[in-house]
Design an enzyme around this catalytic site. Structure first.
Site, PDB file in Angstrom:
ATOM      1  N   GLU A  60      -0.171  -9.906  -1.476  1.00  0.00           N
ATOM      2  CA  GLU A  60      -1.441 -10.601  -1.488  1.00  0.00           C
ATOM      3  C   GLU A  60      -1.869 -10.269  -2.569  1.00  0.00           C
ATOM      4  OE1 GLU A  60      -2.764  -8.828   3.038  1.00  0.00           O
ATOM      5  OE2 GLU A  60      -2.445  -7.305   1.641  1.00  0.00           O
ATOM      6  N   ALA A 113       0.872  -1.058   0.596  1.00  0.00           N
ATOM      7  CA  ALA A 113       0.009  -0.204   0.205  1.00  0.00           C
ATOM      8  C   ALA A 113       0.747   0.714  -0.465  1.00  0.00           C
ATOM      9  CB  ALA A 113      -1.013   0.030   1.306  1.00  0.00           C
ATOM     10  N   GLU A 121       2.476  -5.714   8.039  1.00  0.00           N
ATOM     11  CA  GLU A 121       1.352  -5.195   8.256  1.00  0.00           C
ATOM     12  C   GLU A 121       1.771  -4.615   9.845  1.00  0.00           C
ATOM     13  OE1 GLU A 121       0.167  -6.904   4.164  1.00  0.00           O
ATOM     14  OE2 GLU A 121       1.321  -7.079   5.558  1.00  0.00           O
ATOM     15  N   GLY A 140       0.624  -5.890   0.779  1.00  0.00           N
ATOM     16  CA  GLY A 140      -0.208  -5.672  -0.600  1.00  0.00           C
ATOM     17  C   GLY A 140      -0.221  -6.191  -1.771  1.00  0.00           C
TER      18      GLY A 140
END
Length: 266
Positions: A120, A72, A140, A117
């Site tokens: 992910e 992110a 995270e 992310g």
């Protein structure tokens, strides 16, 4: 090869006959950090590809030399109010679910950093090809949040609950060799060859029946987490969907005539 851009940061390349499509993350100045704009573009690209019956395989790649995606965009996140963060959440989720819900097989080509992310997005794919420069992880909790792009659900499905817990709780980064040993990535290749090998794998996949590929993916995904009896019912429904298709008829005919199938895709 044709190209189409979705927003500023996502490039879609159609290879050869258009059956293999590359979704390239293209925000090099930020090492592909996923901003709100980039998330919208990923979601839009996936929606377009998911509705295109000519697409048989999607390969997720990066144009950055040293990173697949660093996760992110924390600079953007730091500027958001609580209310803005709430509004941004569905936008961010749309990128990850967009990749996860593609109805065709997906392959991630990972090199360099694939963190948070970024990892992910790779986990949302069916197969992860990584080169020896890859560094993956879900860090995270080290910045006060949790994996929010599917990591807490997808990682344990890959490596088991205890291993996923250790990786998520420690927030540690895992280099390519260990990532391969742990099953965090599926195919380990020499440095600089992740995209080439992923596209080659996609070409092998894409030579098969498009009807069969979509049905097999549906059965694999819907059957996850079900008991065996329920899973076999999912498989049977998928089999029935393809058993009377034009692809099945062509596949059997081509086998008996010792020729390459010409899939009608229906």
């Amino acid at each position: 090869m044709s190209e189409e851009r979705f927003g500023e940061f996502v490039l879609v390349r159609r290879h050869e006959d258009g059956h293999v499509v590359e979704l390239a993350l293209d925000r090099p100045k930020a090492m592909n950090a996923v901003s709100s704009e980039m998330a919208r573009s990923i979601g839009a690209a996936c929606a377009a590809l998911g509705g295109d019956r000519d697409v048989r395989v999607v390969v997720v790649t990066s144009t950055h030399e040293r990173a697949f995606c660093v996760g992110a965009d924390l600079k953007e996140r730091n500027s958001l109010t609580d209310a803005e963060l709430v509004r941004q959440r569905p936008v961010a989720r749309g990128a990850y679910t967009g990749v996860l819900e593609l109805p065709v097989p997906t392959v991630a080509a990972v090199h360099g950093f694939a963190l948070g992310g970024g990892f992910e997005l790779a986990l949302a794919c069916d197969v992860i090809v990584a080169d020896r420069t890859a560094v993956v992880g879900l860090p995270e909790v080290s910045v006060g949040v949790i994996p929010g792009g599917g990591g807490t659900q997808l990682l344990p499905r890959r490596v088991g609950a205890a291993r996923a817990a250790e990786l998520i709780f420690t927030a540690r980064r895992v280099e390519a060799a260990e990532a391969s040993e742990l099953g965090l990535v599926d195919v380990l290749v020499e440095a600089g060859r992740d995209r080439e090998e992923a596209l080659a794998l996609a070409a092998r996949i894409g030579a098969n029946s498009p009807v069969g590929l979509r049905a097999a993916k549906r059965a694999l995904r819907l059957g996850q987490g079900l008991d065996l009896r329920a899973g076999l019912e999912v498989e049977d429904a998928a089999w029935r969907a393809v058993a009377f298709s034009g692809d099945r008829a062509e596949g059997v005919a081509a086998f008996n005539e010792k020729r390459t199938p010409q899939w009608p895709g229906e």
